[in-house]
Design a protein around this motif. Structure first.
Motif, mmCIF file in Angstrom:
data_model
loop_
_atom_site.group_PDB
_atom_site.id
_atom_site.type_symbol
_atom_site.label_atom_id
_atom_site.label_comp_id
_atom_site.label_asym_id
_atom_site.label_seq_id
_atom_site.Cartn_x
_atom_site.Cartn_y
_atom_site.Cartn_z
ATOM 1 N N UNK A 91 0.786 -1.145 -0.024
ATOM 2 C CA UNK A 91 0.437 -0.116 -0.054
ATOM 3 C C UNK A 91 0.133 1.135 -0.190
ATOM 4 N N UNK A 92 1.608 0.930 0.548
ATOM 5 C CA UNK A 92 2.719 1.996 1.170
ATOM 6 C C UNK A 92 3.857 2.349 -0.398
ATOM 7 N N UNK A 93 3.873 1.246 -0.988
ATOM 8 C CA UNK A 93 4.681 1.573 -2.184
ATOM 9 C C UNK A 93 3.817 1.946 -3.205
ATOM 10 N N UNK A 94 2.880 1.484 -3.758
ATOM 11 C CA UNK A 94 1.987 2.331 -4.365
ATOM 12 C C UNK A 94 1.217 3.836 -4.321
ATOM 13 N N UNK A 95 1.376 4.335 -3.143
ATOM 14 C CA UNK A 95 0.962 5.306 -3.058
ATOM 15 C C UNK A 95 2.519 6.110 -3.105
ATOM 16 N N UNK A 96 3.121 6.124 -3.086
ATOM 17 C CA UNK A 96 4.732 6.122 -3.495
ATOM 18 C C UNK A 96 4.354 6.128 -4.551
ATOM 19 N N UNK A 97 4.404 5.262 -5.460
ATOM 20 C CA UNK A 97 4.562 5.336 -6.923
ATOM 21 C C UNK A 97 3.219 6.468 -7.741
ATOM 22 N N UNK A 98 2.550 6.697 -7.198
ATOM 23 C CA UNK A 98 1.385 7.662 -7.520
ATOM 24 C C UNK A 98 1.887 9.032 -7.392
ATOM 25 N N UNK A 99 2.697 9.350 -6.110
ATOM 26 C CA UNK A 99 3.291 10.545 -5.913
ATOM 27 C C UNK A 99 4.726 11.340 -6.135
ATOM 28 N N UNK A 100 5.516 9.833 -7.159
ATOM 29 C CA UNK A 100 6.444 9.803 -7.459
ATOM 30 C C UNK A 100 5.858 10.165 -8.960
ATOM 31 N N UNK A 101 4.739 9.483 -9.464
ATOM 32 C CA UNK A 101 4.020 9.606 -11.219
ATOM 33 C C UNK A 101 4.357 11.028 -11.610
ATOM 34 N N UNK A 102 5.069 11.323 -13.120
ATOM 35 C CA UNK A 102 5.247 12.193 -13.683
ATOM 36 C C UNK A 102 6.493 13.037 -13.250
ATOM 37 N N UNK A 103 7.531 12.634 -12.209
ATOM 38 C CA UNK A 103 8.579 13.691 -11.471
ATOM 39 C C UNK A 103 10.164 12.739 -13.104
ATOM 40 N N UNK A 104 10.670 13.628 -13.420
ATOM 41 C CA UNK A 104 11.696 13.010 -14.243
ATOM 42 C C UNK A 104 12.722 13.023 -12.962
ATOM 43 N N UNK A 105 13.570 11.955 -13.560
ATOM 44 C CA UNK A 105 14.660 11.471 -12.940
ATOM 45 C C UNK A 105 14.836 10.083 -12.498
ATOM 46 N N UNK A 106 15.846 9.563 -11.653
ATOM 47 C CA UNK A 106 16.300 8.291 -10.896
ATOM 48 C C UNK A 106 16.285 7.954 -9.348
ATOM 49 N N UNK A 107 15.547 7.826 -8.656
ATOM 50 C CA UNK A 107 15.171 8.350 -7.099
ATOM 51 C C UNK A 107 15.917 7.249 -6.859
ATOM 52 N N UNK A 108 16.028 6.961 -5.467
ATOM 53 C CA UNK A 108 16.062 5.686 -4.519
ATOM 54 C C UNK A 108 15.371 5.717 -3.459
ATOM 55 N N UNK A 159 11.770 4.756 0.060
ATOM 56 C CA UNK A 159 11.069 3.791 0.453
ATOM 57 C C UNK A 159 9.441 3.172 0.419
ATOM 58 N N UNK A 160 8.977 2.471 0.753
ATOM 59 C CA UNK A 160 7.870 2.565 0.750
ATOM 60 C C UNK A 160 7.202 3.505 1.181
ATOM 61 N N UNK A 161 7.527 4.488 2.238
ATOM 62 C CA UNK A 161 7.242 5.699 2.584
ATOM 63 C C UNK A 161 7.110 6.915 1.858
ATOM 64 N N UNK A 162 8.492 6.435 1.050
ATOM 65 C CA UNK A 162 8.183 7.604 0.641
ATOM 66 C C UNK A 162 9.341 8.766 0.577
ATOM 67 N N UNK A 163 10.626 8.113 1.376
ATOM 68 C CA UNK A 163 11.547 8.659 2.172
ATOM 69 C C UNK A 163 12.930 8.149 0.323
ATOM 70 N N UNK A 164 13.567 9.770 0.409
ATOM 71 C CA UNK A 164 14.708 9.039 -0.139
ATOM 72 C C UNK A 164 16.351 8.282 0.528
ATOM 73 N N UNK A 165 16.579 7.943 -0.322
ATOM 74 C CA UNK A 165 17.911 7.471 0.642
ATOM 75 C C UNK A 165 18.968 6.817 -0.040
ATOM 76 N N UNK A 166 20.554 7.217 0.900
ATOM 77 C CA UNK A 166 21.274 7.914 0.030
ATOM 78 C C UNK A 166 21.864 6.097 -0.462
ATOM 79 N N UNK A 167 22.488 6.560 -2.315
ATOM 80 C CA UNK A 167 22.949 5.753 -2.824
ATOM 81 C C UNK A 167 24.214 4.732 -2.534
#
Length: 237
Positions: free
Chosen positions: A210-227, A229-237
């Motif tokens: 459910x978290x991943x699905x919400x994150x995918x929707x929130x990030x939709x249309x945002x170009x670029x590459x991101x790492x 979490x399921x909670x839509x928090x960015x992680x260091x590479x």
């Protein structure tokens, strides 16, 4: 689930590679519930996915794919033809004995893990990315264990290496497509109670997917590459 969530994906199509159980199956359920049409791949028949298909009707198409077999990937690409994908998500992968060090792993084990967790997922991305027009999303299932910057405890050495390599290759693909408006995501689903995560994990499949699905929707249309979490928090590479 609200009516707005049920209709948010109407008219969109997602392909999930590795959907017979666990996180892949959960992601299929989440997207069907939001009105998506879903194409789901399995290596062998899945009772759970086929039961879901009986409920979903034409909204769910099940395809057979062992992504370690290049001929099967080519056959899937042929069957998909010019299908437009709003989301391509490669979930398939394997775990590894966390106590086994790089000095003790056999060549056969190492090559199998790197092939299944790194090479084959990225071959799927390379082969099928043309079906994902801008501003679509291309995602791979990674792990926080793949973060080089966060590796301060060791363990899971071969698994960490496979996911770090996966993330690096995803960034390379995104770099080659720098003029694209697509969203590229390496996804950390959290520690989940699946066959891979084990019974001691702190998340259930529904919470993670459910978290991943919400994150995918929130990030939709945002170009670029991101790492992320399921909670839509960015992680260091």
């Amino acid at each position: 689930m609200s009516d707005s969530n049920r209709t948010i994906g109407v008219g969109r199509t997602a392909l999930f590679v590795g959907a017979s159980r666990g996180l892949g199956l959960g992601l299929v359920q989440q997207h069907l519930a939001r009105g998506w049409k879903v194409i789901a791949t399995v290596r062998k028949p899945s009772d759970a996915l086929h039961a879901l298909s009986a409920e979903a009707g034409d909204s769910l198409v099940i395809e057979t794919l062992d992504m370690n077999e290049p001929a099967q990937l080519e056959a899937l690409a042929d069957r998909l033809g010019s299908t437009r994908l709003d989301l391509l998500f490669v979930n398939a992968g394997v775990a590894h004995d966390p106590s086994q060090t790089i000095g003790s792993v056999s060549d056969e084990q190492f090559f199998h893990i790197l092939r299944t967790n790194t090479l084959s997922p990225m071959r799927v991305v390379e082969r099928l990315e043309g079906l994902v027009p801008s501003p679509g999303t291309i995602a791979v299932m990674s792990s926080s264990l793949g973060s080089v910057a966060m590796n301060e405890t060791g363990g899971y050495e071969t698994y960490r290496a496979s996911k770090a390599a996966l993330d690096t290759l995803l960034r390379s693909v995104a770099a080659r497509r720098k003029d694209s408006r697509r969203t590229f995501l390496a996804v950390d689903p959290g520690w989940v109670r699946t066959d891979m995560g084990g019974p001691g994990a702190n998340l259930d499949v529904e919470t993670s997917t459910s978290g991943v699905t919400g994150m995918l929707e929130a990030r939709r249309g945002t170009p670029g590459v991101f790492f992320v979490t399921y909670a839509n928090k960015e992680l260091p590479w």
